[in-house]
Enzyme design. Sequence first.
Site, PDB file in Angstrom:
ATOM      1  N   LYS A 193      85.832  47.241  52.654  1.00 25.65           N
ATOM      2  CA  LYS A 193      84.513  46.591  52.584  1.00 25.65           C
ATOM      3  C   LYS A 193      84.776  45.197  52.027  1.00 25.65           C
ATOM      4  O   LYS A 193      84.939  45.013  50.827  1.00 25.65           O
ATOM      5  CB  LYS A 193      83.589  47.376  51.657  1.00 25.65           C
ATOM      6  CG  LYS A 193      82.095  47.207  51.934  1.00 25.65           C
ATOM      7  CD  LYS A 193      81.583  45.782  51.915  1.00 25.65           C
ATOM      8  CE  LYS A 193      80.864  45.408  50.643  1.00 25.65           C
ATOM      9  NZ  LYS A 193      80.498  43.959  50.643  1.00 25.65           N
ATOM     10  N   GLU A 269      89.312  46.313  39.068  1.00 31.31           N
ATOM     11  CA  GLU A 269      89.845  45.037  38.567  1.00 31.31           C
ATOM     12  C   GLU A 269      88.645  44.123  38.428  1.00 31.31           C
ATOM     13  O   GLU A 269      88.031  43.756  39.425  1.00 31.31           O
ATOM     14  CB  GLU A 269      90.807  44.404  39.576  1.00 31.31           C
ATOM     15  CG  GLU A 269      91.999  45.229  39.979  1.00 31.31           C
ATOM     16  CD  GLU A 269      93.035  45.379  38.899  1.00 31.31           C
ATOM     17  OE1 GLU A 269      92.866  44.780  37.810  1.00 31.31           O
ATOM     18  OE2 GLU A 269      93.999  46.107  39.141  1.00 31.31           O
ATOM     19  N   CYS A 304      89.761  35.439  38.638  1.00 28.87           N
ATOM     20  CA  CYS A 304      89.543  36.352  37.510  1.00 28.87           C
ATOM     21  C   CYS A 304      90.522  36.087  36.376  1.00 28.87           C
ATOM     22  O   CYS A 304      90.247  36.434  35.240  1.00 28.87           O
ATOM     23  CB  CYS A 304      89.574  37.801  37.971  1.00 28.87           C
ATOM     24  SG  CYS A 304      90.994  38.182  38.970  1.00 28.87           S
ATOM     25  N   GLU A 402      82.124  34.803  31.448  1.00 33.13           N
ATOM     26  CA  GLU A 402      82.952  34.387  32.583  1.00 33.13           C
ATOM     27  C   GLU A 402      82.135  33.413  33.429  1.00 33.13           C
ATOM     28  O   GLU A 402      81.074  33.766  33.933  1.00 33.13           O
ATOM     29  CB  GLU A 402      83.347  35.603  33.417  1.00 33.13           C
ATOM     30  CG  GLU A 402      84.272  35.246  34.559  1.00 33.13           C
ATOM     31  CD  GLU A 402      84.655  36.441  35.431  1.00 33.13           C
ATOM     32  OE1 GLU A 402      83.769  37.228  35.778  1.00 33.13           O
ATOM     33  OE2 GLU A 402      85.838  36.556  35.770  1.00 33.13           O
TER      34      GLU A 402
HETATM   35  P1  NAP Z   1      80.531  41.505  43.001  1.00 33.67           P
HETATM   36  O1  NAP Z   1      79.077  41.469  43.156  1.00 33.67           O
HETATM   37  O2  NAP Z   1      81.117  42.346  41.933  1.00 33.67           O
HETATM   38  O3  NAP Z   1      81.153  41.909  44.411  1.00 33.67           O
HETATM   39  C1  NAP Z   1      82.391  42.580  44.598  1.00 33.67           C
HETATM   40  C2  NAP Z   1      82.255  43.526  45.758  1.00 33.67           C
HETATM   41  O4  NAP Z   1      81.325  44.580  45.424  1.00 33.67           O
HETATM   42  C3  NAP Z   1      81.711  42.872  47.013  1.00 33.67           C
HETATM   43  O5  NAP Z   1      82.320  43.434  48.150  1.00 33.67           O
HETATM   44  C4  NAP Z   1      80.241  43.215  46.929  1.00 33.67           C
HETATM   45  O6  NAP Z   1      79.570  43.161  48.164  1.00 33.67           O
HETATM   46  C5  NAP Z   1      80.283  44.615  46.388  1.00 33.67           C
HETATM   47  N1  NAP Z   1      79.010  44.979  45.782  1.00 33.67           N
HETATM   48  C6  NAP Z   1      78.053  44.169  45.271  1.00 33.67           C
HETATM   49  N2  NAP Z   1      77.005  44.878  44.834  1.00 33.67           N
HETATM   50  C7  NAP Z   1      77.281  46.175  45.067  1.00 33.67           C
HETATM   51  C8  NAP Z   1      76.585  47.393  44.842  1.00 33.67           C
HETATM   52  N3  NAP Z   1      75.378  47.402  44.296  1.00 33.67           N
HETATM   53  N4  NAP Z   1      77.182  48.553  45.201  1.00 33.67           N
HETATM   54  C9  NAP Z   1      78.396  48.540  45.785  1.00 33.67           C
HETATM   55  N5  NAP Z   1      79.097  47.424  46.033  1.00 33.67           N
HETATM   56  C10 NAP Z   1      78.550  46.251  45.678  1.00 33.67           C
HETATM   57  O7  NAP Z   1      81.045  40.080  42.827  1.00 33.67           O
HETATM   58  P2  NAP Z   1      80.445  38.796  43.518  1.00 33.67           P
HETATM   59  O8  NAP Z   1      79.032  38.887  43.945  1.00 33.67           O
HETATM   60  O9  NAP Z   1      81.422  38.480  44.561  1.00 33.67           O
HETATM   61  O10 NAP Z   1      80.511  37.787  42.317  1.00 33.67           O
HETATM   62  C11 NAP Z   1      79.713  37.954  41.139  1.00 33.67           C
HETATM   63  C12 NAP Z   1      80.527  37.628  39.936  1.00 33.67           C
HETATM   64  O11 NAP Z   1      81.610  38.543  39.836  1.00 33.67           O
HETATM   65  C13 NAP Z   1      81.208  36.280  39.963  1.00 33.67           C
HETATM   66  O12 NAP Z   1      80.384  35.276  39.555  1.00 33.67           O
HETATM   67  C14 NAP Z   1      82.357  36.503  39.046  1.00 33.67           C
HETATM   68  O13 NAP Z   1      81.999  36.321  37.727  1.00 33.67           O
HETATM   69  C15 NAP Z   1      82.722  37.927  39.277  1.00 33.67           C
HETATM   70  N6  NAP Z   1      83.844  38.085  40.201  1.00 33.67           N
HETATM   71  C16 NAP Z   1      85.023  38.481  39.699  1.00 33.67           C
HETATM   72  C17 NAP Z   1      86.106  38.625  40.541  1.00 33.67           C
HETATM   73  C18 NAP Z   1      87.412  39.035  40.020  1.00 33.67           C
HETATM   74  O14 NAP Z   1      88.397  38.946  40.741  1.00 33.67           O
HETATM   75  N7  NAP Z   1      87.494  39.524  38.841  1.00 33.67           N
HETATM   76  C19 NAP Z   1      85.981  38.357  41.892  1.00 33.67           C
HETATM   77  C20 NAP Z   1      84.742  37.983  42.391  1.00 33.67           C
HETATM   78  C21 NAP Z   1      83.687  37.871  41.518  1.00 33.67           C
HETATM   79  P3  NAP Z   1      78.763  41.791  48.527  1.00 33.67           P
HETATM   80  O15 NAP Z   1      79.772  40.761  48.702  1.00 33.67           O
HETATM   81  O16 NAP Z   1      78.089  42.163  49.781  1.00 33.67           O
HETATM   82  O17 NAP Z   1      77.807  41.523  47.412  1.00 33.67           O
END
Ligand code: NAP
Length: 500
Positions: A193, A269, A304, A402
């Site tokens: 996904k 992670e 991250c 973050e």
């Molecule tokens: P995220 O919301 O945690 O998304 C990560 C993955 O989970 C994506 O594939 C996302 O799909 C999916 N997801 C989102 N909501 C979900 C739900 N309710 N149930 C199941 N899966 C779900 O991260 P993001 O939106 O990309 O970014 C938000 C914040 O996360 C960033 O601002 C940052 O602080 C942090 N982040 C951290 C990392 C890291 O490597 N540690 C990477 C990215 C982001 P969708 O893309 O369709 O929402």
Amino acid sequence: MSDAELTQADIAALAGTVERPMQAFIGGKYVDSITGETFESVNPADRSVIATIASCGAIDVDAAVSASRAAFDSGVWSQSHPSVRKVVLKRLAELMDRDRVELAVLESLESGKPIRDCLNIDVPETARCIEWFAEGIDKIYDQSSPSGGQALGIIVREPIPVVAVVLPWNFPLMMLGWKIGPALAVGSSVIVKPAELTSMTALKVAALATEAGVPDGVFNVVPGLGENAGQAIGLHHGIGAVSFTGSTEVGRMFLRYSADTNLKRTVLECGGKNPCVVLSDAGDLAAVAAHAVNAAFWNMGQNCTANSRLIVSRSMKDELLEHVIAETRTWTTGHPFDPENLLGSMISDEQYDKVRGYVRTGLDGGATLAYEGAIGPNDGGYFIAPTIFDNVTPDMIIAQEEIFGPVMAVIAVDDDEHAIRVANDTSYGLQASLFTRDVARAHTVARRLQAGTVSVNSYSEGDITTPFGGFKQSGFGGRDKSIYAYDQYVEKKTVWFDLS
Ligand code: NAP
Ligand code: MG
């Protein structure tokens, strides 16, 4: 023409002609979502719609699980000799090398990442990662237990039949490689996904996997929204493990999904608020600054392991800050297709607003704006130049949360004890960088920093041979990279022979 000779015009031309995969990939074929629903993918560097992608939901995830399970049960991949899987996955890596420019252009187009990183880091490192996990799989032995002469206990590792990987948008290809490399190598069937903002490279890799010889149904991609496709994966009874990279908030949801359904293995992670700790004997401050700037700003800080806190001995803070600012001036921000640029655009309007909000919070909270970079020529995307705050205190919001953007917070400390206390004063624990010329001091402080990886006299996540994951709320349940990554996708089974 070598990759290094590609100009901005060449990249733009390729972006116009590159095939953009938009359908889901299930059972070895590109297919629409069953409901026909789609969502739009936007190029954040110019805000244009670049693709209309299949939006998968629970019924598509069901179809992917059925295809995965059927492929697993057939044994065509799961029961194949490890050396066969090795050859196929090495071929996948070769095909990624063959199509590296296309992959790099797709990655940049969808994410706003600078093309130089996509070409020189994301694509080749992903190919090498898959190759490494392929090479390892026919060199790992199972175990026998120390059970004496009257019994024989053997401990074998069996692939979890259907595993899912849920990916973030910040390193779409690399995170894909970190997870599918070991998962496919052990013989599992895999459902990917991708993040909704960056689906196309995973969809392209799916076709390359089939071309390499991965059997139909073994590698599936279900693009879609987190709350649809992502949640359906989390709640599916037919999926035995989820390997997730993303925010801590969504990571927690996957633990809940698992608890409420089939107790699927869940490896997380998550985020970080990583320190770059510079002790009073750090030595060459220009060299330290080069690492600190790379640590804070690489990938627009959307990393991250971004070292968003520069924790430095008060005695040399001002001198280091001068070097940091001088170094940051060389990190040009602008059009991602310009091969000279080190920084491209933020991933989305949402991320742009969030980071701008943190910059305001820094100003309102009393930090001193020490530097704000300039933005070079671009086509009107979501650009934020590197921003450095001085006189930050550990309790400020910009020192705690973050940010996931190019914002560095400089915090002065009195001595090593103070540095350790401030560095560990966060709910995260992913990575830390440490600078000192004294080996004993380096060792002592490194052991006391609460982080999954501590890099000494550099900013680094180690390499493919070192495990990657977080302490505290940065991670849960396992490690990516290194031989430990295979463990995410296998069950250990004991087979006990009574010999008496
Ligand atoms: P995220 O919301 O945690 O998304 C990560 C993955 O989970 C994506 O594939 C996302 O799909 C999916 N997801 C989102 N909501 C979900 C739900 N309710 N149930 C199941 N899966 C779900 O991260 P993001 O939106 O990309 O970014 C938000 C914040 O996360 C960033 O601002 C940052 O602080 C942090 N982040 C951290 C990392 C890291 O490597 N540690 C990477 C990215 C982001 P969708 O893309 O369709 O929402
Ligand atoms: Mg979302």
